[in-house]
Design a protein around this motif. Sequence first.
Motif, PDB file in Angstrom:
ATOM      1  N   GLN A  28       0.629  -1.289   0.329  1.00 29.32           N
ATOM      2  CA  GLN A  28      -0.075  -0.164  -0.035  1.00 29.32           C
ATOM      3  C   GLN A  28       0.530   1.416  -0.280  1.00 29.32           C
ATOM      4  OE1 GLN A  28      -2.337  -0.066   3.769  1.00 29.32           O
ATOM      5  NE2 GLN A  28      -1.055   0.040   5.040  1.00 29.32           N
ATOM      6  N   SER A  58      -7.850  -3.974   0.108  1.00 29.05           N
ATOM      7  CA  SER A  58      -8.526  -2.514   1.068  1.00 29.05           C
ATOM      8  C   SER A  58      -9.424  -1.894  -0.619  1.00 29.05           C
ATOM      9  CB  SER A  58      -7.505  -1.961   1.641  1.00 29.05           C
ATOM     10  OG  SER A  58      -8.414  -1.548   2.165  1.00 29.05           O
ATOM     11  N   VAL A  60     -11.261   0.813   0.075  1.00 29.88           N
ATOM     12  CA  VAL A  60     -10.657   2.276   0.383  1.00 29.88           C
ATOM     13  C   VAL A  60     -11.026   3.485  -0.890  1.00 29.88           C
ATOM     14  CG1 VAL A  60      -9.438   1.345   2.504  1.00 29.88           C
ATOM     15  CG2 VAL A  60      -7.699   2.319   0.285  1.00 29.88           C
ATOM     16  N   TRP A  64      -7.288   7.799  -1.184  1.00 33.77           N
ATOM     17  CA  TRP A  64      -6.761   7.684  -0.050  1.00 33.77           C
ATOM     18  C   TRP A  64      -5.537   6.808  -0.247  1.00 33.77           C
ATOM     19  CZ3 TRP A  64     -10.474   5.799   4.156  1.00 33.77           C
ATOM     20  CH2 TRP A  64     -11.256   6.769   4.536  1.00 33.77           C
ATOM     21  N   PRO A  92     -12.853   0.104   5.171  1.00 37.77           N
ATOM     22  CA  PRO A  92     -12.858   1.839   5.974  1.00 37.77           C
ATOM     23  C   PRO A  92     -14.195   1.551   6.455  1.00 37.77           C
ATOM     24  CG  PRO A  92     -12.576   1.962   4.054  1.00 37.77           C
ATOM     25  CD  PRO A  92     -12.506   0.697   3.628  1.00 37.77           C
ATOM     26  N   ASN A  93     -15.785   1.427   6.206  1.00 35.61           N
ATOM     27  CA  ASN A  93     -16.746   1.586   6.480  1.00 35.61           C
ATOM     28  C   ASN A  93     -17.612   1.145   4.897  1.00 35.61           C
ATOM     29  OD1 ASN A  93     -16.588   3.140   3.314  1.00 35.61           O
ATOM     30  ND2 ASN A  93     -15.461   4.909   3.964  1.00 35.61           N
ATOM     31  N   GLY A  96     -16.880   0.695   1.446  1.00 35.99           N
ATOM     32  CA  GLY A  96     -16.457  -0.253   1.244  1.00 35.99           C
ATOM     33  C   GLY A  96     -16.939  -2.053   1.322  1.00 35.99           C
ATOM     34  N   LEU A 123      -8.904   7.668   9.633  1.00 33.34           N
ATOM     35  CA  LEU A 123      -9.956   8.224   8.738  1.00 33.34           C
ATOM     36  C   LEU A 123     -10.553   9.641   8.543  1.00 33.34           C
ATOM     37  CD1 LEU A 123     -10.505   4.973  10.967  1.00 33.34           C
ATOM     38  CD2 LEU A 123     -10.812   4.788   8.771  1.00 33.34           C
TER      39      LEU A 123
END
Length: 312
Positions: A28, A58, A60, A64, A92-93, A96, A123
């Motif tokens: 990442q 991920s 995201v 980001w 993350p949320n 996602g 975040l």
Amino acid sequence: MQLPQRASMDSLPPRITIYEVGPRDGLQNEKSVVPTEVKAEFIRRLAAAGLDTIETTSFVPPSWIPQLADASALLAELGDEGRGPKRPVLVPNERGLDNALAAGVGAVAIFGSATETFARKNLNRSVEESVRMFAPVVARAREAGLWVRAYLSMCFGDPWEGPVPIEQVVDVAARLMDLGCDQLSIGDTIGVGTPGHVIQLLDALAAQGIGPERTGVHFHDTYGQALANTLTAVGQGVTVVDAATGGLGGCPYAKSATGNLATEDLVWMCRGLGIETGVDLDELVQTSTWMAQQLHRPSPSRVVRALGGASD
């Protein structure tokens, strides 16, 4: 391949699970974007080397972490190889999670912080706001039958806030696990932890009802302490260890965080201790050497450098 002479130690488990984070946490922070097909081949090679649990990517926002903007394309490329409870993805949320569910994943991870500053930087929310954001993510993931992990970062120190009180870490950890997560991964994001600190934190978590059977450890090797801290944690009953093949990794929001514990170095130590990992070290070294070629630099792993990709 030269292998270590085996000499076991009392109180160590016969086997551990390596939670491979190379494809996600390892890549990442790379400045140049790694092609999707290279990431897919990396994951396939890791699986062929015997790594059972591999965190693939991920979901995201691309702004980001641009490196992981191809999450859906990567999972489509992998097909069934990228699905199931042994191929977790970070979310993350709820958005996602929506994308992860659409991709057919079988496991997800949330990523919280033990400190307010890093929660804001990572975040853009306070710790309390982060926990509230994660609550529906975990609930919906469990309703969908997914396995859920909770990462907790900055458990041993924070570059902005300094030392992090153990009771503060335990409080946030308990709040995350109370959401319904299956496993907690405690992260030494900037690599400042030492063995005594590891023991005290694990003891405090156990006193809160989060025992070593529900806990994984995630150590960065910034100060050369990752293997020592891992051995200490395993001696305390932890059997899940996060590692990244080739020692890849870092944190885009914590500039002092260098690479993760190298999977090869962990496997070498476990071989010497008689702890089974299920990993073929020769194949893993070859995979790490191949990935280093894709990234155009030598592998940071001490074992990879020592063996040089030599075969038996």
